[in-house]
Design a protein around this motif. Structure first.
Motif, mmCIF file in Angstrom:
data_model
loop_
_atom_site.group_PDB
_atom_site.id
_atom_site.type_symbol
_atom_site.label_atom_id
_atom_site.label_comp_id
_atom_site.label_asym_id
_atom_site.label_seq_id
_atom_site.Cartn_x
_atom_site.Cartn_y
_atom_site.Cartn_z
ATOM 1 N N GLU A 24 0.721 -1.321 0.083
ATOM 2 C CA GLU A 24 -0.172 -0.239 -0.062
ATOM 3 C C GLU A 24 0.856 1.201 0.058
ATOM 4 O OE1 GLU A 24 -2.848 2.079 -0.693
ATOM 5 O OE2 GLU A 24 -3.959 0.373 0.369
ATOM 6 N N LEU A 25 0.455 2.117 -0.932
ATOM 7 C CA LEU A 25 1.502 3.310 -1.076
ATOM 8 C C LEU A 25 1.067 4.305 0.134
ATOM 9 C CD1 LEU A 25 0.649 3.985 -4.610
ATOM 10 C CD2 LEU A 25 2.871 3.607 -3.758
ATOM 11 N N ASP A 26 2.325 4.962 0.734
ATOM 12 C CA ASP A 26 2.240 5.827 1.722
ATOM 13 C C ASP A 26 2.027 7.139 0.976
ATOM 14 O OD1 ASP A 26 2.638 3.990 3.724
ATOM 15 O OD2 ASP A 26 4.785 4.195 3.449
ATOM 16 N N PHE A 27 1.539 8.229 1.579
ATOM 17 C CA PHE A 27 1.489 9.218 0.869
ATOM 18 C C PHE A 27 2.676 10.139 0.283
ATOM 19 C CE2 PHE A 27 1.122 14.124 0.788
ATOM 20 C CZ PHE A 27 0.111 14.196 -0.048
ATOM 21 N N ASP A 28 2.697 10.352 -0.898
ATOM 22 C CA ASP A 28 3.874 10.920 -1.604
ATOM 23 C C ASP A 28 3.593 11.565 -2.831
ATOM 24 O OD1 ASP A 28 6.160 11.339 -2.934
ATOM 25 O OD2 ASP A 28 7.224 9.272 -2.438
ATOM 26 N N LEU A 29 3.933 12.755 -2.635
ATOM 27 C CA LEU A 29 3.573 13.767 -3.975
ATOM 28 C C LEU A 29 3.994 13.132 -5.101
ATOM 29 C CD1 LEU A 29 4.114 17.567 -2.445
ATOM 30 C CD2 LEU A 29 1.859 16.359 -2.982
ATOM 31 N N ALA A 30 4.814 12.335 -5.149
ATOM 32 C CA ALA A 30 5.393 11.880 -6.517
ATOM 33 C C ALA A 30 4.388 10.862 -7.147
ATOM 34 C CB ALA A 30 6.794 10.941 -6.370
ATOM 35 N N ASP A 31 3.609 10.375 -6.360
ATOM 36 C CA ASP A 31 2.568 9.426 -6.845
ATOM 37 C C ASP A 31 1.530 10.212 -7.670
ATOM 38 O OD1 ASP A 31 3.650 7.381 -5.407
ATOM 39 O OD2 ASP A 31 2.359 7.915 -3.764
ATOM 40 N N PHE A 32 1.357 11.667 -7.410
ATOM 41 C CA PHE A 32 0.297 12.347 -8.060
ATOM 42 C C PHE A 32 0.910 13.017 -9.522
ATOM 43 C CE2 PHE A 32 -0.971 11.856 -3.797
ATOM 44 C CZ PHE A 32 -2.315 11.813 -3.969
ATOM 45 N N ASP A 33 2.239 12.946 -9.616
ATOM 46 C CA ASP A 33 2.682 13.259 -11.011
ATOM 47 C C ASP A 33 2.405 14.960 -11.190
ATOM 48 O OD1 ASP A 33 4.206 13.162 -13.308
ATOM 49 O OD2 ASP A 33 2.597 11.951 -14.469
ATOM 50 N N LEU A 34 2.829 15.875 -10.469
ATOM 51 C CA LEU A 34 2.317 17.112 -10.345
ATOM 52 C C LEU A 34 2.854 17.658 -11.583
ATOM 53 C CD1 LEU A 34 1.878 17.746 -6.571
ATOM 54 C CD2 LEU A 34 0.058 16.945 -8.185
ATOM 55 N N GLY A 35 4.091 17.568 -11.887
ATOM 56 C CA GLY A 35 4.778 18.229 -12.931
ATOM 57 C C GLY A 35 5.435 19.577 -12.178
ATOM 58 N N ILE A 36 5.121 19.791 -11.160
ATOM 59 C CA ILE A 36 5.970 20.850 -10.292
ATOM 60 C C ILE A 36 6.977 20.448 -8.889
ATOM 61 C CG2 ILE A 36 4.311 22.489 -11.034
ATOM 62 C CD1 ILE A 36 3.069 22.423 -8.576
ATOM 63 N N SER A 37 7.729 21.066 -8.592
ATOM 64 C CA SER A 37 8.363 20.691 -7.617
ATOM 65 C C SER A 37 7.632 20.588 -6.172
ATOM 66 C CB SER A 37 9.623 21.729 -7.077
ATOM 67 O OG SER A 37 10.138 21.281 -5.822
ATOM 68 N N ARG A 43 0.618 23.765 1.818
ATOM 69 C CA ARG A 43 0.109 22.702 2.753
ATOM 70 C C ARG A 43 -1.343 22.566 2.535
ATOM 71 N NH1 ARG A 43 2.339 20.942 7.547
ATOM 72 N NH2 ARG A 43 3.825 22.711 7.209
ATOM 73 N N GLN A 44 -2.080 23.581 2.374
ATOM 74 C CA GLN A 44 -3.417 23.298 1.952
ATOM 75 C C GLN A 44 -3.765 22.173 0.695
ATOM 76 O OE1 GLN A 44 -5.558 26.380 0.000
ATOM 77 N NE2 GLN A 44 -7.430 25.858 0.874
ATOM 78 N N VAL A 45 -2.776 22.313 -0.200
ATOM 79 C CA VAL A 45 -2.988 21.455 -1.473
ATOM 80 C C VAL A 45 -2.470 20.227 -0.933
ATOM 81 C CG1 VAL A 45 -2.395 20.807 -3.917
ATOM 82 C CG2 VAL A 45 -2.780 23.416 -3.194
ATOM 83 N N LYS A 46 -1.653 19.781 -0.303
ATOM 84 C CA LYS A 46 -0.883 18.595 0.338
ATOM 85 C C LYS A 46 -1.813 18.178 1.044
ATOM 86 C CE LYS A 46 3.969 19.875 0.156
ATOM 87 N NZ LYS A 46 5.302 20.129 0.823
ATOM 88 N N LEU A 48 -5.226 18.313 1.108
ATOM 89 C CA LEU A 48 -6.582 17.839 0.185
ATOM 90 C C LEU A 48 -6.045 16.445 -0.539
ATOM 91 C CD1 LEU A 48 -7.497 21.414 -1.489
ATOM 92 C CD2 LEU A 48 -8.966 19.982 0.216
ATOM 93 N N LEU A 49 -4.818 16.480 -0.959
ATOM 94 C CA LEU A 49 -4.380 15.333 -1.635
ATOM 95 C C LEU A 49 -4.300 13.991 -0.887
ATOM 96 C CD1 LEU A 49 -1.399 16.850 -4.207
ATOM 97 C CD2 LEU A 49 -3.857 15.996 -4.745
ATOM 98 N N SER A 50 -3.772 14.396 0.387
ATOM 99 C CA SER A 50 -3.685 13.454 1.132
ATOM 100 C C SER A 50 -4.740 12.545 1.641
ATOM 101 C CB SER A 50 -2.885 13.703 2.434
ATOM 102 O OG SER A 50 -3.645 14.734 3.135
ATOM 103 N N LYS A 51 -5.939 13.464 1.630
ATOM 104 C CA LYS A 51 -7.353 12.920 2.203
ATOM 105 C C LYS A 51 -8.143 12.418 0.987
ATOM 106 C CE LYS A 51 -7.889 16.372 5.963
ATOM 107 N NZ LYS A 51 -8.667 17.449 6.241
ATOM 108 N N GLU A 52 -7.432 12.416 -0.404
ATOM 109 C CA GLU A 52 -8.024 11.695 -1.411
ATOM 110 C C GLU A 52 -8.045 10.234 -1.411
ATOM 111 O OE1 GLU A 52 -6.764 12.649 -5.217
ATOM 112 O OE2 GLU A 52 -7.752 14.329 -5.298
ATOM 113 N N THR A 252 -10.702 24.896 -4.811
ATOM 114 C CA THR A 252 -10.104 23.702 -4.170
ATOM 115 C C THR A 252 -11.132 22.410 -4.325
ATOM 116 O OG1 THR A 252 -11.137 24.361 -2.028
ATOM 117 C CG2 THR A 252 -9.041 25.038 -2.378
ATOM 118 N N SER A 253 -12.274 22.845 -4.863
ATOM 119 C CA SER A 253 -13.285 21.575 -5.029
ATOM 120 C C SER A 253 -13.076 21.074 -6.542
ATOM 121 C CB SER A 253 -14.620 22.061 -4.730
ATOM 122 O OG SER A 253 -15.084 23.084 -5.716
ATOM 123 N N GLY A 254 -12.479 21.657 -7.470
ATOM 124 C CA GLY A 254 -12.361 21.412 -8.671
ATOM 125 C C GLY A 254 -13.471 21.959 -9.734
#
Length: 960
Positions: A24-37, A43-46, A48-52, A252-254
């Motif tokens: 099982e993947l731990d939360f890692d921004l690399a998994d989301f392939d964001l295209g930015i550093s 922190r707010q975006v991180k 939101l992504l961690s709760k997805e 933030t809701s898309g």
């Protein structure tokens, strides 16, 4: 269509990093392939992504090409399930109300699931009679449903790719075309991009991009962030690509909103703009600088209790504004209705004067919602009022008359049956004026309002519950408030066109546009005569001209090339969606025909609603359904069906049944050498490349050969028929028209096999006695046993729709077995199609590296093995498979020399000896040539072998 992209998409479908994940993947921004550093992600975006917990949209790429106001849009959505357990991914996308979905494909676990458009009301069954695991897309082209939605289980640690295309004709309103793209993915997206290319035959002007339409009012109007606008010559390119941080600043809701582009085109005075392409034409007519025609208008306004609050307030605001815009010379009246009906000025329409406007404002101010909804009574009262006025002395002879009817509910008082209300309305209107209907909110019988408008030369407009009704009401009135012409009739040379869409129009309003499309039946004609007649106030208008067809064809082809070049230029879409432009370019090449199909379906649906008898209705339904199937349109008459992947108990995908690969077939050696028209290299040369398509595809050297007879249709097209028993070869030409579909083999009732070929035109070479030449641009082979499947071959690609739908390029060697049909491609040379092991056809690919103006890439069709076809086979070639001929000589008489005749089915056919080159020019064959489009040689006439569309399986003439 979009399966041209499979090579790129499937390479990206399951990256190696994903394949190696074991736990099982731990939360890692690399998994989301964001295209930015990651350091640049707030922190707010991180958080939101961690709760997805649902699959994350790693990419949403939307690409639109608008060619002469006809828009093709391709949507690519990639989702990643980060977790080890299977999870449901929901793809949903809002499409414009007037658009038609034309393709939907899912790629899950590297496997392709291609949608199929089918007529409504037919159950899908497997060979064993059990329903397939298929599901209709939750989409509809009805006005109130604009969301395409598909839910599917995505295996753990896997990706799903969704490909959607839709098409629409932009409507000109208030002097502008408006293109809207919904950007509401309901979550932040790793890589989001929108790319719109606009190209037009006329000069594009007044182009503007509005702020995102999302209910928020910006402090000052400005372009959406990251929007770039570029243009070269007459092509404009607009891009929008906010990264995930920029998206979060918007929402933030898309729910980013609607991306809106508005523009217009420069117009010359006169007959309008006519474009010609591949046997079809489209005519855009939008005259300007004409005097305004006076109008007689009755406003019929719902004041039932449900209008209380915001609805009545906004309606009053709009009506008060509209009153200011009425012109001297107009006549008007107001009717309010609930359980009771109130008429502002009983028994008459009044002229526009300051005093009448003041009194009308008082009437509007005093409107109070109460009671039920008497729609029938209100329409009868308004119609009677307007009808009496038109028969009196105050009505101008060429004024435009209309009823504007607004309601927010269904009929509850008086007559409540829709069919009766419609019948009463037709009787009251008597074709003397038009009814324009407006519905507000969700509790409206929109079908009733739509039919009421359509049956009485009007339009219906829907206003959503949350919309600004005041602005939309005023906008709708502005569209119809300035009539310029009435009783418009558009005529074309009778013997040069057929299947022309609507040509009679009651009114033309300033800022709108009339669009007509049709087929050309006589493209050898130098010109097409066009005549427009109409009335403008107190005078008649006649406009006419001769349109040079060949020049317009060349101009339109150039226009399409420029559009596709502009679409391919500039920054590419990110990731695996960069091939979207290639797919759009391939379908945009036939934009005039597709626009004709689009308009014809719309017209069929309108005619269905206007039908007075069940037979009329069924005829319109049949026609519109067939066109929907031909162009793969999802309409109110069709369903979109797509198979879903089956998951095992552990959440992994079940293996696909029968994953076997067939060996490739190649042609005999004498067919592989020396096609002088092939693009480059030896036609039969084998090229190896990585697998670039889904399904059971293998690229490897050929293993076995097949025998191919001389019976063929190749070149201009030249037909050759071999009769082995009599050892005779017969040949003939078919001088068809571009766009014609010829029945080549028709055995639908018996073996289930049908072969049709579509003609494309080309100018004759210098010095030729012909005005033009025709070639086969595509060949369709349809099979109905044991289940329906088809193969479409063009010089550039092969589309196979069997178990799965896939698109294979013709420049590479490949072999595919779909179970019903198998196909092998020898790159840049030929395609062999086998049906059931005892029927085979060979299609030669004629491609030009640097074509002259008179050269077109085209196909040659050869019958390889016909043993599986029945003795009842028909078609231009099929009718001769089990026949024999004899040769006789007519004796000389007087000055007449002896001549040869063929005896075919008791007919005597005059023939002369000729020599024909076949197999790409590698062999010559002596044959007896029958003149005059094979008159007497074939059963019936050449026109008997014309099919209405490529997928038609109707029996040929004299076929039992």
């Amino acid at each position: 269509m979009l399966l041209l992209l499979l090579r790129t998409l499937l390479v990206c479908a399951i990256p190696g990093a994903l394949a190696q994940l074991g736990e099982e993947l731990d939360f890692d921004l690399a998994d989301f392939d964001l295209g930015i550093s990651p350091r640049r992600v707030p922190r707010q975006v991180k958080t939101l992504l961690s709760k997805e917990i649902k699959p994350h949209i790693t990419e949403l790429a939307i690409k639109t090409t608008i060619i002469s106001r006809y828009a093709f849009t391709a949507v690519h959505c990639a989702m990643l399930n980060r977790h080890s357990a299977a999870s449901e991914g929901v793809f949903h996308f809002q499409i414009p109300a007037g658009a038609y979905v034309s393709n939907f494909t899912m790629i899950i676990g590297g496997r392709v699931y291609q949608s199929e458009v089918r007529p409504k009301g037919k159950r899908v069954k497997q060979d064993n009679g059990k329903p397939k695991h298929k599901e209709s897309g939750d989409a509809s082209s009805e006005p109130e449903v604009e969301v395409f939605k598909m839910a599917v289980s995505i295996p753990g640690r896997n990706r799903a790719v969704f490909l959607l295309t839709y098409e629409e004709l932009l409507q000109r309103r208030l002097g502008r075309y408006e293109h809207v793209t919904s950007l509401k993915p309901l979550q932040l997206v790793s890589r989001l991009s929108l790319d719109v290319t606009i190209a037009d035959h006329s000069l594009i002007q007044d182009l503007q991009v509005l702020p995102l339409r999302n209910g928020k009012t910006p402090a000052r109007p400005e372009l959406p962030i990251t929007t770039a606008i570029r243009h070269e010559k007459n092509a404009w390119r607009i891009t929008f690509s906010p990264n995930i941080v920029q998206q979060a600043k918007i929402s933030t809701s898309g729910l980013l909103g609607d991306f809106v582009i508005r523009y217009d085109v420069q117009r010359d005075l006169g007959i309008g703009d006519i474009q010609v392409l591949n046997g079809h034409f489209v005519h855009y007519f939008a005259p300007k600088d004409l005097p305004v025609v006076p109008k007689n208008v009755v406003f019929v306004i719902d004041t039932s209790a449900s209008m209380l609050g915001t609805k009545i307030r906004q309606t009053k605001d709009a009506l008060l504004t509209i009153l200011k815009d009425l012109r001297p010379g107009d006549s008007f009246n107001f009717i309010s209705f609930s359980s009771r009906i109130k008429v502002w000025q009983p028994s008459r329409l009044v002229p526009v004067t300051p005093l009448n406007i003041r009194d009308a404002k008082k009437f509007v101010y005093m409107l109070v919602p109460t009671g039920g909804t008497n729609i029938d009574g209100a329409i009868q009262t308004g119609s009677s009022l307007l009808r009496d006025f038109l028969s009196g002395p105050d009505a101008g002879p060429n004024s435009v008359s209309l009823v504007i009817f607004l309601t927010d509910g269904r009929p509850t008082v008086g007559q409540t049956l829709s069919t009766a209300i419609l019948g009463n309305t037709r009787s009251a209107v008597q074709d003397k004026f038009c009814i324009f209907t407006i519905g507000i909110g969700n509790d409206v019988d929109y079908r009733l309002l739509e039919r009421m408008a359509l049956e009485n030369c009007g339009m219906m407009r829907r206003i959503n519950e949350e919309a600004d009704a005041s602005a939309m009401l005023k906008g709708f009135y502005d569209e119809i408030g300035t009539p310029l012409l009435s009783d418009i009739r558009i005529n074309y040379t009778d013997d040069s066109v057929q299947y022309v869409t609507q040509r009679l129009f009651t009114n033309y309003f300033n800022g709108s546009e009339i669009v007509i499309a049709g087929k050309l039946t006589n493209q050898s004609a130098e010109s097409l005569h066009v005549q427009v007649t109409a009335s403008n106030n107190d005078r008649s208008i006649i406009l006419e001209t001769d349109v040079p067809l060949r020049r317009r064809q060349i101009e339109t082809e150039k226009h399409v090339r420029e559009a596709t070049a502009a679409m391919a230029s500039g920054a590419k879409a990110p990731g695996s969606a960069q091939g979207l432009g290639v797919a759009l370019g391939s379908i945009a090449e036939d934009f005039v025909e597709r626009l004709w199909g689009f308009l014809s379906v719309k017209e069929g649906l309108r005619s269905r609603l206007r039908s007075q008898t069940s037979k009329e209705r069924e005829d319109h339904i049949h026609q519109a359904t067939n066109l929907s199937l031909t162009y793969h349109f999802l309409t109110p008459l069709t369903n979109l069906v797509v198979e879903k992947p089956e998951l095992l108990a552990d959440g992994t995908m079940a293996p696909a049944p029968g994953e076997t690969v067939s060996a490739a077939n190649e042609l005999p050696r004498d067919m592989e050498d020396g096609d002088s028209e092939t693009s480059n290299g030896k036609p039969g040369s084998q090229t190896s490349s990585p697998s670039n398509s889904a399904g059971k595809v293998e690229r490897r050297p050929a293993k076995k050969s097949i025998t191919v007879s001389k019976t063929s249709a190749d070149g201009d097209p030249h037909f050759v028929v071999e009769f082995p028993l009599s050892k005779l070869t017969v040949c003939f030409n078919i001088n068809g028209e571009p766009g014609h579909v010829l029945r080549l083999v028709s055995d639908h009732k018996f073996s289930g096999v049908t072969v049709n070929g579509k003609l494309i035109g080309a100018p004759a070479p210098p010095g030729s006695h012909k005005q033009q030449r025709t070639y086969f641009s595509s060949i369709i082979i349809v099979v109905d046993r044991p289940r329906r499947a088809y193969i479409e071959v063009t010089p550039k690609k092969v589309i196979l729709d069997g178990r799965d739908r896939m698109v294979l390029p013709c420049h590479s060697t490949a072999a595919v077995d779909s179970g019903v049909l198998s196909v092998s491609i020898v790159g840049k040379s030929n395609v062999t199609v086998t049906v059931g092991g005892n029927v085979s056809f060979v299609i030669l690919l004629h491609q030009y590296k640097n074509p002259a103006p008179y050269q077109r890439d085209h196909l040659g069709f050869y019958i390889g093995n016909s043993k599986g076809l029945s003795r009842n086979t028909h078609g231009l070639l099929g009718q001769f498979l089990y026949e024999d001929v004899g040769l006789a000589q007519l004796p000389a008489g007087g000055e007449v020399k002896p001549s040869q005749v063929l005896k075919v089915k008791g007919r005597s056919v005059p023939v002369v000896q000729k020599s024909r080159r076949i197999y790409s020019g590698t062999q010559s064959v002596d044959c007896w040539f029958a003149r005059n489009n094979a008159a007497k040689l074939i059963d019936g006439l050449y026109e008997d072998y014309l099919a209405p569309h490529m997928f038609d399986t109707g029996d040929g003439p004299h076929n039992a």
